[in-house]
Structure formats: structure tokens, C-alpha cells
Write a protein that holds these residues in place. Structure first.
Motif, PDB file in Angstrom:
ATOM      1  N   UNK A   1       0.812  -1.221   0.000  1.00  0.00           N
ATOM      2  CA  UNK A   1       0.000   0.000   0.000  1.00  0.00           C
ATOM      3  C   UNK A   1       0.844   1.269   0.000  1.00  0.00           C
ATOM      4  N   UNK A   2       2.052   1.188   0.559  1.00  0.00           N
ATOM      5  CA  UNK A   2       3.023   2.281   0.488  1.00  0.00           C
ATOM      6  C   UNK A   2       4.386   1.659   0.222  1.00  0.00           C
ATOM      7  N   UNK A   3       5.389   2.508   0.034  1.00  0.00           N
ATOM      8  CA  UNK A   3       6.735   2.007  -0.222  1.00  0.00           C
ATOM      9  C   UNK A   3       7.315   1.300   0.985  1.00  0.00           C
ATOM     10  N   UNK A   4       6.776   1.592   2.181  1.00  0.00           N
ATOM     11  CA  UNK A   4       7.348   1.040   3.402  1.00  0.00           C
ATOM     12  C   UNK A   4       6.493  -0.044   4.043  1.00  0.00           C
ATOM     13  N   UNK A   5       5.277  -0.204   3.595  1.00  0.00           N
ATOM     14  CA  UNK A   5       4.345  -1.142   4.215  1.00  0.00           C
ATOM     15  C   UNK A   5       3.990  -2.255   3.230  1.00  0.00           C
ATOM     16  N   UNK A   6       3.986  -3.489   3.720  1.00  0.00           N
ATOM     17  CA  UNK A   6       3.646  -4.650   2.900  1.00  0.00           C
ATOM     18  C   UNK A   6       2.630  -5.507   3.640  1.00  0.00           C
ATOM     19  N   UNK A   7       1.600  -5.907   2.933  1.00  0.00           N
ATOM     20  CA  UNK A   7       0.607  -6.833   3.470  1.00  0.00           C
ATOM     21  C   UNK A   7       0.713  -8.131   2.670  1.00  0.00           C
ATOM     22  N   UNK A   8       0.855  -9.241   3.389  1.00  0.00           N
ATOM     23  CA  UNK A   8       0.987 -10.544   2.750  1.00  0.00           C
ATOM     24  C   UNK A   8      -0.063 -11.492   3.293  1.00  0.00           C
ATOM     25  N   UNK A   9      -0.535 -12.370   2.446  1.00  0.00           N
ATOM     26  CA  UNK A   9      -1.456 -13.389   2.924  1.00  0.00           C
ATOM     27  C   UNK A   9      -1.650 -14.481   1.900  1.00  0.00           C
ATOM     28  N   UNK A  10      -1.993 -15.671   2.387  1.00  0.00           N
ATOM     29  CA  UNK A  10      -2.183 -16.753   1.444  1.00  0.00           C
ATOM     30  C   UNK A  10      -2.853 -17.967   2.045  1.00  0.00           C
TER      31      UNK A  10
END
Length: 694
Positions: free
Chosen positions: A441-450
Motif C-alpha cells: 500500500x506504500x513504499x514502506x508497508x507490505x501486506x501478505x497473505x495466502x
């Protein structure tokens, strides 16, 4: 979109919604916490200590990882929860057994029953569900020892390891059986454009004179034989831990003291040729031989591998031929000599093609693997029967096709889809699908899921009706356990959701996970009492001498859920901190009420601090917390929580020689082992180390 995607899959996967509500709430809470941290500067630094622009950019750089997908990716872009242990991490403290170092990774706990070498458990899954790879090639000694992966983390000298990649969560879509819990990929060093060599020697001295000291020595060299065409790498290593004497006092007056650690002795020799006939093609020929002695049970492994890596206009290819032989020189019964031998031969290959017009990267691959076991004692059938000893070998062949595609839905949103179709000679066909989203969502934030499904086929031993072994505490008057061709493969369904923050000198992550394992293969139902034996569901008869016989069976189901938290901070140019915490709730849900699973601490935490006051000095400290855990389920025997702390200091004498020393287990947290199911931690001890590069 990722949240909607995950909810849709999770509704199909799990019948309950408690975990989903808990996951969503925790994820929202985490985002709030990270938002606050986002606006909070790293601990105040003097202006002259602030990292330069060049140093800051170096902090942001992440290692590239190759285990989580068919395409090399940075850690934050990898479609999985993945941790990396670097060469620098390995060099800070003496590492006699690699599993001890793996225990510092979030999501990993160690199975330590009976003071043997610790086995690696990922997210509460038994060590048999962790797939061990060396340079991407499978190693598995289960067929000759059938009790776990404690041998498989040590087939390579520690000095030859470049890094270790740990995937937390199932990866059967790429690697097939045994990857239900996760994957540990031990990646060795390459050969450079000039000759280099290294020598490392470690010595550990116990404060308790009754405990065994340890020593290790390793030597490696690599370089070009023909410039830009042919290179060679060689490595040799030896380590030994002496046997403990009377380290445990009897629990009661006149009682029998439990044994301490037995002798552990390992020898390694390996080499690899790198042939580059063209800039787009490379061949690697590897040869490995190792001998590992765990308290008098000796395994020898010899392996030959040939890899081809090619680059073409349409993409890349990788083909590997691997021949692996493991011999158990002693067998599996204390006091007896029953050697056996297992061979695993495999060919696998994959082609990766960027499809720019479709905004995706496609990988297709295949594998064929043949496993064979020869065991004159335990594969001879039932003792005392007419056919006993007529056939002492068994084998299986399995084939697989796999496909993985990474789709760029948006510039900051990627979806990875994959499936592996395995055709097993004895247990039919299995699909292992997987879907994973990585969103920035931003250059510094990552959301992962699976979401993923995985399977594990019964081993050669578990699936053979001719295989058998003594059990129930006695080789003569106990019971007898045998394999069963009626077994079904074990299957799991897993879900995870994580949020990661990378703000230069500061970073953090939290990951929620849940797994359900079905058809777990078990041999827990057994007794030496011939009167009770026929009432057991897996009872199959009696030996001629009257001992009851029990077969492996599919009875167990296990649920595991929890949270993993990681934190790193470059407090200044001199101070670096890392910490992690894991909560794991593992329950056996096979019966009418769920039960805890032994050797699974609910809480585990690690703190690692490095201080570099100058160019030549480095000081490191590790603190490891292991929470309370059940040792014996039926009577609720437990081991209390404990904390172990280590410190080390390193001084670089010149550009070639580094001296290190320190104290391990400063507070001497070595419990007095009073029952066989308990284990000791090694007590307070000093170490010295010297390494030389030339």
C-alpha cells in the motif's frame, strides 16, 4: 482487495470464523501500531552518529531469496513468510549443530526429547514435516532412522554455508511431500573469480567438569582452474562433543540418574566444479560425503548432483540430477547392530518465462523420484513366520508436474498461484494448490497473505507391511510395530496473514497463521500387554513368541495456530538490535476433547544485540526464552519456562585473522534431568574461536 481475497478462501477452508475475526482484529491492531511507529523516529542518535545516505541505503537493501517461489525475489516481495540467517549470523557464536541456530528464528521451536540432537519444528508441526534442502536439493534420512530430521540439518560443514532460507508455512506446491510445515534451504558458498581460502577452529569448555567439551575444525578453498570457464570449491570439516559423565543426580535417594548428552561426532567432505562454457550456461557437479554419529547411531551419506542453469531469450531453465545414498551403520535399536541403506535418485527441471503482455511470470516444471530401502532386519517380515527374511527391500517411484504463475494485478499488488500434481506409485494422485497475495500500500508497508493445501505421503517404512521394529520399551518382551499399505497420505490446509514495515533503519512484522492437519500417521496406539492388545483399533495379530503387533494408522488430526512477531532496529552505526516472539497453540483434536502436543512451548522469544564500537571490535549477545511445555501428555508432565543468555566478543586482528571468545548460558540454566522424557540444556561454558581467510 487482499483482505476480501483471503476471507473468501478462508471461508472455504475453515468451518469456523473465530480465527478469521481474531486475525482481522489483530491485523487492524497491528496496522495501527505500525502507523504509530511509522511516525516515531528510531532512538535518538548524536548527529555525528547518524548513518550517512549511503549507509541508510545499505540498511534498506534486503537479501534476495530463492526458496519461496520459482523466481528470485527480495524478502519483502517473496510470496511467503521467509527468514534468512546470514553468514555473519553464523559466525558470531560456535555452531556445533545447525538446529540450535535455527531455533532463533520466529515460528521455529526445537524438539529435544532425550537429549538427542534437536529437531526443527515449524509452526508447531512435527520435525518430520520440515523439508530440509541443500542448495535446493532434498535430503531426507527418515527411511533409515524413521524418527525425524535431526540428522538432516548437519550434512554440510557450517563454514561452507553462505546463508539459510527458512520458509514458514507449507510449500508442497513447489516441493511436494514433507513440506507441510515449511522448508529449510541451506545454501552453500560459490566459487569466486580469484582463489580464496578459510580456516575456522572452535573449542568449547564446560564449567561442569562432568559435562563434555566440544571442538570443531573446518577448512575450505575455492577459485578458478580456467579463468571464466572452470572453477573448483572444496570443503572439509570435523566436530565432536564429548560424552557427559554424571551430570544428572537421581530424583530420589537410591534412584537411577538419567544420562546426559552422549557423544556426537561429525565429519564432512564436499566439493563442487563450476563449468561455464558460455555466459548463458553453467554446469555444477557436486560431490558430498558425510558421517554423523549421534550417541552411537552412525549415518553415512554420499551424494552426487549435476545442475544445468540456462538463460535464453524466452526465459531461464534449471535441470538437476541428484543421486543420494544414506547408510545407517547401526540400525535403530540400542545394543543391536542392524545396518540398512536407502537410495534416493531424482531428476527435476523447470522453465521460467516472463509473459510481459499478460503481466505475469510463468514457471512449469516436472520431477521424477525413485526411493529404495534395503534393511535385512526390519524389512524381513514378521519374526518367526515362514516368509521371514525372504525379501528385505522395498521401493517406490513418484512423478510430479507443477505450475506457478505470478500475476501483476497492479504495480503494487501481485498474486501468485501454483499447483503441484504428484502421482505416487502406492498412494495415488495428490494436488497441492496454493494462492498468495503480496500488496504494497506504500513504499514502506507490505501486506501478505495466502492459502495453501499440502500433503505428505507415508514413508517407505510406514507404507510397507514387511517393515517392522521392536517397541514398547523392550526388544524381546515388548510389542512389535509394522507398516501398512492401507494408509492414506496426510493432508493440511493453511492460512496466513501478515503485515510488514520497512522504514530504513527500523523494521517490524506480525504474521497470523493457522493450519489443520488431517490423517496424521500415528503409532501411538500400542501396548505390551497381550490381554489388552486385541482391543486396539490398529492391532493386527501376535508374533509366534506372543508379542502383540500394531500397524501405523491414520487417526490423528492436529490444529496449530498462532502469531509471529519480528523487530529489527539500527539504533546507531554501532548498535543493531533484532527480536522476535512466537505464540503457538498446537492441539491434537483426534479424540472427543483436544489435547496439547508434547514439546511445543506456547511462547518462545529471542533477542539479539550487536555492538560494533570500532572497525576491529564486535560484541554480540543473544537471549533465548522457551516457555512452559508439556513433556508427557497423558499425565500432564511439564517443563517450566527458562531463559538462556550468551555473549561473545570478536576482534579482527588484521584483514585475515579474527579471534572470538565468550560465555554460553551465562546463568547456567541447565536443568537436572530427572525423567527420560525431559532434556538438559547445556550448562555454562566458555568458548574460543579463531578464523583465518587467505
Amino acid at each position: 482487495m487482499p483482505c476480501v481475497y483471503l476471507r473468501q478462501f478462508s471461508h472455504n477452508v475453515f468451518s469456523g470464523e473465530i480465527f478469521l475475526r481474531r486475525s482481522a482484529g489483530a491485523a487492524l491492531g497491528l496496522i495501527g501500531v505500525l502507523s504509530v511507529l511509522w511516525g516515531t523516529p528510531v532512538l535518538a542518535q548524536d548527529e555525528e552518529e547518524a548513518p550517512s545516505a549511503q549507509q541508510s541505503s545499505q540498511v534498506v537493501l534486503e537479501p534476495m531469496v530463492v526458496t519461496a517461489s520459482s523466481v528470485e525475489r527480495t524478502q519483502r516481495d517473496a510470496p511467503a513468510s521467509i527468514s534468512v540467517i546470514t553468514r555473519e549470523d553464523i559466525e558470531k557464536f560456535p555452531v556445533m549443530e545447525l538446529s540450535e541456530l535455527l531455533g532463533t528464528v520466529e515460528g521455529i521451536t526445537l524438539s529435544r526429547q532425550g537429549n538427542q540432537v534437536a529437531g526443527v519444528q515449524i509452526r508447531g508441526m512435527d520435525m518430520a514435516y520440515t523439508l530440509i534442502l541443500i542448495d535446493g536439493k532434498r535430503v531426507n534420512s527418515t527411511n533409515v532412522v524413521f524418527r525425524g530430521n535431526d540428522y538432516d540439518t548437519g550434512w554440510v560443514p557450517v563454514s561452507e554455508i553462505e546463508r539459510i532460507e527458512v520458509v514458514r508455512g507449507p510449500m508442497s506446491s513447489l516441493y511436494g511431500s514433507d513440506a507441510i510445515g515449511g522448508v529449510v534451504n541451506i545454501i552453500t558458498r560459490g566459487a569466486g573469480s580469484t582463489w580464496r581460502g578459510s580456516l575456522k577452529a572452535d573449542a568449547i569448555f564446560q564449567e561442569d567438569s562432568a559435562a563434555g567439551d566440544s571442538q570443531s575444525l573446518s577448512l575450505s578453498a575455492s577459485g578458478p582452474l580456467v579463468k571464466d570457464v572452470l572453477s573448483l570449491r572444496l570443503g572439509v570439516g570435523y566436530d565432536r562433543r564429548e560424552e557427559d559423565k554424571d551430570v544428572n543426580q537421581p530424583a530420589t535417594e537410591g534412584g537411577t540418574a538419567q544420562p546426559g548428552f552422549g557423544t556426537i561426532e561429525n565429519r564432512h567432505l564436499n566439493g563442487m566444479l563450476f563449468y561455464t562454457p558460455h555466459s548463458d550456461h553453467e554446469l555444477r557437479l557436486g560431490v558430498d560425503t558425510s558421517r554423523r554419529d549421534h550417541t552411537g547411531f552412525v549415518l553415512k551419506r554420499e551424494a552426487i548432483s549435476l545442475d544445468h542453469r540456462g538463460h535464453y531469450d524466452f526465459g531461464t531453465s534449471n535441470v538437476t540430477v541428484n543421486l543420494d545414498e544414506t547408510r545407517n551403520l547401526d540400525g535403530v535399536v540400542t545394543g543391536q547392530k542392524n545396518p540398512n541403506k536407502a537410495n534416493t535418485n531424482s531428476v527435476d527441471g523447470r522453465v521460467t518465462m516472463p509473459l510481459d503482455s499478460l503481466n505475469q511470470i510463468l514457471t512449469v516444471g516436472a520431477e521424477t523420484r525413485h526411493e529404495k530401502l534395503k534393511d535385512p532386519t526390519n524389512l524381513a517380515g514378521w519374526p518367526g513366520t515362514p516368509n521371514y527374511g525372504s525379501d528385505s527391500s522395498t521401493s517406490i517411484t513418484q512423478h510430479a508436474l507443477f505450475l506457478e504463475t505470478e500475476i501483476a494485478l497492479l504495480d503494487d499488488l501481485k498474486l501468485t498461484l501454483g499447483n503441484r500434481f504428484d502421482d505416487h506409485e502406492n498412494f495415488g494422485s495428490n494436488n497441492s494448490p496454493r494462492a498468495y497475495v503480496v500488496y504494497h500500500p506504500t513504499a514502506e508497508l507490505t501486506v501478505k497473505g495466502g492459502w495453501a493445501k499440502a500433503f505428505r505421503a507415508p514413508t517407505l517404512l510406514q507404507g510397507s507391511e514387511n517393515w517392522g521394529s521392536v517397541s514398547c520399551g523392550s526388544p524381546t518382551v515388548g510389542c512389535y510395530i509394522v507398516g501398512s499399505p492401507e494408509l492414506d497420505p496426510e493432508t493440511s490446509t493453511s492460512l496466513e496473514l501478515g503485515v510488514h514495515l520497512d522504514k530504513g533503519a527500523f523494521g517490524g512484522s506480525i504474521t497470523l497463521f493457522r493450519s489443520e492437519l488431517k490423517n496424521m500417521i500415528s503409532i501411538n496406539n500400542r501396548t505390551a500387554d497381550p490381554a489388552l492388545a486385541p482391543d486396539y483399533p490398529n492391532f493386527v495379530g501376535f508374533l509366534p513368541d506372543g508379542r502383540p503387533i500394531f500397524s501405523y494408522e491414520n487417526i490423528a488430526s492436529v490444529e496449530s495456530e498462532g502469531v509471529e512477531v519480528g523487530l529489527r532496529a539500527q539504533l546507531s552505526r554501532a548498535w543493531h538490535l533484532r527480536a522476535n516472539y512466537t505464540y503457538t497453540d498446537v492441539r491434537d483434536t483426534s479424540g472427543s476433547s483436544s489435547q496439547p502436543v508434547a514439546y511445543r512451548p506456547e511462547h518462545a522469544a529471542n533477542l539479539m544485540v550487536d555492538w560494533k564500537p570500532g572497525a576491529r571490535w564486535v560484541f554480540s549477545g543473544n537471549v533465548r526464552y522457551v516457555g512452559e511445555q508439556v513433556l508427557v501428555v497423558w499425565n500432564d508432565t511439564r517443563k517450566s519456562a527458562y531463559t538462556v543468555a550468551d555473549i561473545s566478543a570478536g576482534w579482527r586482528f588484521d584483514d585475515r585473522i579474527t579471534l572470538r571468545g565468550g560465555i554460553l548460558n551465562i546463568t547456567d540454566e541447565g536443568d537436572n534431568r530427572e525423567i527420560s522424557s525431559d532434556f538438559n540444556e547445556e550448562g555454562r561454558r566458555l568458548f574460543v574461536s579463531v578464523s583465518a581467510n587467505f
